[in-house]
Design an enzyme around this catalytic site. Structure first.
Site, PDB file in Angstrom:
ATOM      1  N   TYR A  90      -4.365  31.110 -56.541  1.00  0.00           N
ATOM      2  CA  TYR A  90      -3.422  32.012 -55.631  1.00  0.00           C
ATOM      3  C   TYR A  90      -2.323  32.930 -56.362  1.00  0.00           C
ATOM      4  CZ  TYR A  90      -5.523  28.890 -52.387  1.00  0.00           C
ATOM      5  OH  TYR A  90      -6.467  28.292 -51.500  1.00  0.00           O
ATOM      6  N   PRO A 103      -6.722  33.875 -44.873  1.00  0.00           N
ATOM      7  CA  PRO A 103      -7.496  33.633 -43.819  1.00  0.00           C
ATOM      8  C   PRO A 103      -6.752  34.232 -42.339  1.00  0.00           C
ATOM      9  CG  PRO A 103      -7.398  31.483 -44.966  1.00  0.00           C
ATOM     10  CD  PRO A 103      -5.997  32.647 -45.280  1.00  0.00           C
ATOM     11  N   HIS A 326      -2.069  31.908 -48.008  1.00  0.00           N
ATOM     12  CA  HIS A 326      -2.921  30.626 -48.522  1.00  0.00           C
ATOM     13  C   HIS A 326      -2.245  29.705 -49.368  1.00  0.00           C
ATOM     14  CE1 HIS A 326      -6.329  28.149 -48.223  1.00  0.00           C
ATOM     15  NE2 HIS A 326      -7.069  28.825 -48.014  1.00  0.00           N
ATOM     16  N   LYS A 402     -22.474  20.565 -32.348  1.00  0.00           N
ATOM     17  CA  LYS A 402     -22.603  19.581 -33.346  1.00  0.00           C
ATOM     18  C   LYS A 402     -23.230  18.403 -32.824  1.00  0.00           C
ATOM     19  CE  LYS A 402     -17.941  18.480 -32.379  1.00  0.00           C
ATOM     20  NZ  LYS A 402     -16.493  18.522 -33.122  1.00  0.00           N
ATOM     21  N   LYS A 406     -25.993  15.094 -34.414  1.00  0.00           N
ATOM     22  CA  LYS A 406     -25.337  13.898 -34.324  1.00  0.00           C
ATOM     23  C   LYS A 406     -26.482  13.087 -33.656  1.00  0.00           C
ATOM     24  CE  LYS A 406     -20.425  14.185 -33.882  1.00  0.00           C
ATOM     25  NZ  LYS A 406     -19.466  14.588 -32.839  1.00  0.00           N
ATOM     26  N   SER A 411     -25.322  14.871 -40.292  1.00  0.00           N
ATOM     27  CA  SER A 411     -23.945  15.231 -40.399  1.00  0.00           C
ATOM     28  C   SER A 411     -24.004  16.593 -39.884  1.00  0.00           C
ATOM     29  CB  SER A 411     -23.419  15.208 -41.723  1.00  0.00           C
ATOM     30  OG  SER A 411     -22.675  16.393 -41.922  1.00  0.00           O
ATOM     31  N   PRO A 412     -23.366  17.099 -38.963  1.00  0.00           N
ATOM     32  CA  PRO A 412     -23.134  18.764 -38.575  1.00  0.00           C
ATOM     33  C   PRO A 412     -22.840  19.364 -39.622  1.00  0.00           C
ATOM     34  CG  PRO A 412     -22.052  17.088 -36.844  1.00  0.00           C
ATOM     35  CD  PRO A 412     -22.448  16.353 -37.933  1.00  0.00           C
ATOM     36  N   THR A 448      -7.563  20.961 -52.522  1.00  0.00           N
ATOM     37  CA  THR A 448      -8.942  20.894 -52.248  1.00  0.00           C
ATOM     38  C   THR A 448      -9.702  20.738 -53.497  1.00  0.00           C
ATOM     39  OG1 THR A 448      -9.409  23.265 -52.652  1.00  0.00           O
ATOM     40  CG2 THR A 448      -8.844  22.303 -50.333  1.00  0.00           C
ATOM     41  N   SER A 530     -16.546  27.389 -45.324  1.00  0.00           N
ATOM     42  CA  SER A 530     -15.408  26.377 -45.112  1.00  0.00           C
ATOM     43  C   SER A 530     -15.841  25.955 -43.756  1.00  0.00           C
ATOM     44  CB  SER A 530     -14.007  26.929 -45.183  1.00  0.00           C
ATOM     45  OG  SER A 530     -13.212  25.935 -44.971  1.00  0.00           O
TER      46      SER A 530
END
Length: 602
Positions: A90, A103, A326, A402, A406, A411-412, A448, A530
C-alpha cells in the site's frame, strides 16, 4: 474461509496478548511449494531454469542466511510481516488509491429519490456508525473465532479516526484515536464542499438521529451550488503527483487546518448528486463504479477525500455504499461494520428530539492559488481517463448459492474458485496466476496471505471439463489444502516477500530466484479474487491488480451469489461482461456435474 467465523461476546482485547506470533515457514517447504505453484503457469524450460535457481538458493547458503535473518526478526517483533506488507502493498505503491487499491461496497438500493430521503438515510447511518464506535471505545466488540481459536481484533481499532497522508515517495497512515483529544466530528461532503459536523453533545452523548438530520439539512442548505474547485479530486491522483500537490496545498495555514480537520474526522459521509439513470440490468454495475471512483469529474469524483479510511456514500437517487482506503484494514472488519449498521438502521426510529440549539456545521475553507487550480484540472482529466478505462460488471447469480455446494459436502469458496478457473481457461485456453486473499488474523497483528487457486489439479479439472471423452470428478481438495495452509501461516507469498525484503535490509545482491521470469509470472495475477461474506446482501468490488487482469469479488449468500468483476477497457483481451458470462456458465456446468455424479452414485 472454509468454516464460518463466529462471534463471542467478550472484551475484544481479552485474547490479544495471548495470540500466537506469525511463524516463519520452513525454507525448503516454501521452495518446494513455489515450484509446484509454477508448474501449471510457466513453460517446462522456464520451470527447469527456476528449479536450478531454487537449488542454488537452498544449497548455496544465501537462502539459509536470509531465513535466519527472518527468524531473528520474528523473535524481536510482534509480527515479522505486517509492517513490510503494509509498506510494499500500500504505502510504497504509487498508483492512485481510487480504483487501484481502495475497494468499494454497494448496499441494497434504497427507495428514496429526494434530499429528504437522502438526509434521513444518512442521519440513521451516521447514528449507526457512532453506535458501533461505542463498542470500539469501550473495547466491548465481540471477539471473533475461527475453528475455536480467537482472531486478532486489532484492525477494528484502525478503521475510524484514521487517514492516509501522501508523501513524495512513501505514504503514511495516521490514527487520531489516542489521547484526550479523540476526534468528536465527522466530515460531510456535498457539492464538492467539506463540512465539519460535531456528532457529540457537550456531555459526551452522541447526537440523536433527529439532531443529525437537522445538522445535515443545514449542510445542504449552505452548499446548494456545486463548488467550482473540487479540492477532493486531488486525492485521486497518482501518489507522487498528489504528494507534491499536498505539500504545496498545506503551505497555506487555512488549507492546512481544513485538511487536518478532514484527516482527523471519525469518518466521512459523501452526499452525492444523482447519477444519470440506467436500466435495472446495468444499475448495480454503474453503482459499483460510482463507489470506486465517483463517476467522473462532472459527477461525484470531487465529492470524496480518497485518503480517508472510511467514506460512506449516500446518493440523492437512493444509491448508497462506501469506499475504504485499504492500508489500515482488510474487508472483514468493514463488512462487520456494515452488517452492524444495517441492522441498527432497521430498528431505529426517528424520534423528535428536544430543541437544543446546535452550532452551525463549520464549512472548511480552502485558499486556491493558480497552481492548485492547475493541479485540480490535471486531476480531473486523469480521473476521467480512469473512469473511461474501468470496465465493471456485477453478476447477480440467482440460480443457487452456497447451500448447493454445502449439500454435496463441498466448500462454497473452493467451488467458486474452481468456477473462476474454468471460466478463465475457457476464455483464454491457458491457466493464469490467481490470487485469493486469506486472513492471517489467527496471529497477532496478522493481515493476509495469498491462496493460489491455480494448481496442477485445477488445471487437470478444467482440461477434463473441456474434454467430452473424459470422466470428470469434482475434486476441490487442492483448494481446501491451500486455504488451510494459508490461514495457518504456511503459504508461500508473504514468506517469499519476507526473504526478498530481508535481502534488501542486509544490503546484499538480490538472489537470482527473485530476478527470474518465473517469479514475475507467478506475481502477475491475472485473476485477483476475494470472498467477502456478509449477512447484508451487498456487493464488494475492487480494480484489477494488473493491466490485463480481472478483479473478482464475491459474496456467496444462501441461495444466490453476488459477484463483481472489473477489468480495464485499455486491454483488448479482457472484458468484464464476457468473463461474467463465462463464470455464470461455469457455475451452472459445475452444478450439472454435481447432479450427474449424485445420480450415478444412486
Amino acid at each position: 474461509m472454509l468454516r464460518p467465523v463466529t462471534q463471542i461476546p467478550e472484551r475484544s482485547f481479552a485474547h490479544q496478548e495471548g495470540l500466537p506470533k506469525l511463524p516463519v515457514p520452513p525454507l525448503r517447504q516454501t521452495c518446494e511449494r513455489y515450484l509446484a505453484t509454477l508448474e501449471p503457469i510457466v513453460s517446462k524450460e522456464e520451470l527447469e531454469h527456476t528449479r536450478q535457481l531454487v537449488q542454488e538458493f537452498l544449497k548455496g547458503g544465501v537462502g539459509e542466511r536470509l531465513q535466519k535473518g527472518l527468524e531473528r526478526r520474528a523473535r524481536k517483533t510482534d509480527n515479522w510481516l505486517s509492517e513490510w506488507w503494509v509498506q510494499s502493498a500500500y504505502l510504497d505503491c504509487r498508483m492512485p488509491v481510487a480504483v487501484y487499491t481502495s475497494p468499494g461496497v454497494v448496499l441494497p438500493r434504497m427507495h428514496f429519490e429526494d434530499r429528504q430521503g437522502q438526509m434521513r438515510f444518512a442521519a440513521k447511518l451516521i447514528a449507526g456508525v457512532l453506535d458501533f464506535k461505542k463498542l470500539i471505545d469501550s473495547e466491548n466488540l465481540p471477539v471473533e473465532y475461527l475453528s475455536g481459536k480467537p482472531l486478532c481484533m486489532d484492525q477494528y481499532y484502525k478503521i475510524l479516526c484514521s487517514c492516509r497522508i501522501p508523501g513524495p515517495k512513501r505514504d503514511t497512515v495516521v490514527h487520531y484515536t489516542h489521547g484526550k483529544m479523540a476526534p468528536t466530528h465527522i466530515t460531510v461532503v456535498h457539492n464538492f464542499q467539506f463540512f465539519v459536523l460535531d456528532v457529540y453533545n457537550s456531555d459526551g452523548t452522541p447526537l440523536t438521529v433527529d439532531q443529525i438530520y437537522m445538522q445535515l439539512e443545514k449542510v445542504l442548505n449552505s452548499s446548494l451550488q456545486a463548488n467550482k474547485e473540487p479540492i477532493g479530486i486531488l486525492t485521486s491522483q497518482h501518489r507522487n503527483t498528489w504528494g507534491k500537490a499536498y505539500s504545496n496545498l498545506i503551505k497555506d495555514k487555512t488549507n492546512k487546518e481544513s485538511v487536518r480537520a478532514i484527516q482527523k474526522s471519525i469518518f466521512t459521509v459523501c452526499l452525492d448528486a444523482p447519477m444519470p439513470r440506467v436500466s435495472d440490468e446495468l444499475y448495480l454495475s454503474r453503482v459499483a463504479a460510482q463507489m470506486l471512483h465517483g463517476g467522473g469529474a462532472r459527477w461525484n469524483s470531487g465529492n470524496r477525500w480518497f485518503d480517508k479510511t472510511l467514506q460512506f456514500i449516500v446518493g440523492e437517487d437512493g444509491t448508497c455504499g462506501l469506499v475504504y482506503e485499504h492500508a489500515p484494514a482488510e474487508g472483514p472488519p468493514i463488512v462487520f461494520l456494515i452488517d452492524y449498521v444495517v441492522k441498527y438502521m432497521r430498528n431505529i426510529e426517528m424520534l423528535r428530539s428536544p430543541m437544543v440549539p446546535l452550532a452551525m456545521p463549520q464549512k472548511l475553507r480552502f485558499s486556491i492559488t493558480s497552481e492548485i487550480k492547475r493541479d485540480i484540472e490535471k486531476a480531473k482529466q486523469n480521473m476521467n481517463i480512469m473512469v473511461h478505462d474501468l470496465d465493471v460488471k456485477v453478476l447477480m447469480f440467482s440460480h443457487f448459492g452456497k447451500n448447493l455446494p454445502k449439500q454435496h459436502s463441498l466448500s462454497p469458496d473452493a467451488f467458486v474458485q474452481m468456477a473462476l478457473q474454468l471460466a478463465y481457461f475457457r476464455m483464454y485456453n491457458i491457466c493464469c496466476s490467481t490470487y485469493e486473499s486469506a486472513s492471517l488474523r489467527m496471529f497477532k497483528y496478522g493481515r493476509t496471505d495469498a491462496i493460489r487457486s491455480t494448481t496442477v489439479d485445477s488445471l487437470g479439472f478444467v482440461q477434463a471439463m473441456q474434454d467430452p471423452t473424459k470422466q470428470v470428478k469434482m475434486n476441490l481438495e487442492c483448494c481446501i489444502i491451500n486455504v488451510e495452509s494459508a490461514i495457518h501461516g504456511q503459504a508461500i507469498d508473504r514468506h517469499l516477500l519476507g526473504l526478498r525484503m530481508q535481502s534488501i535490509v542486509d544490503l546484499t545482491s538480490m538472489p537470482g530466484i527473485f530476478m527470474d521470469t518465473s517469479y514475475a509470472v507467478a506475481h502477475h495475477f491475472n485473476l485477483s479474487t476475494s470472498q467477502v461474506g456478509s449477512k447484508t446482501d451487498c456487493v464488494m468490488c475492487f480494480g484489477p491488480m494488473v493491466p490485463d487482469g480481472y478483479g473478482v469479488c464475491y459474496n456467496p449468500m444462501d441461495e444466490h451469489i453476488n459477484i463483481a468483476i472489473t477489468a480495464f477497457n485499455s486491454c483488448e483481451e479482457t472484458n468484464a461482461a464476457s468473463f461474467a458470462q463465462a463464470v455464470e456458465d461455469a457455475l451452472l456446468d459445475m452444478r450439472a456435474l454435481l447432479e450427474d455424479t449424485a445420480r450415478t452414485r444412486q
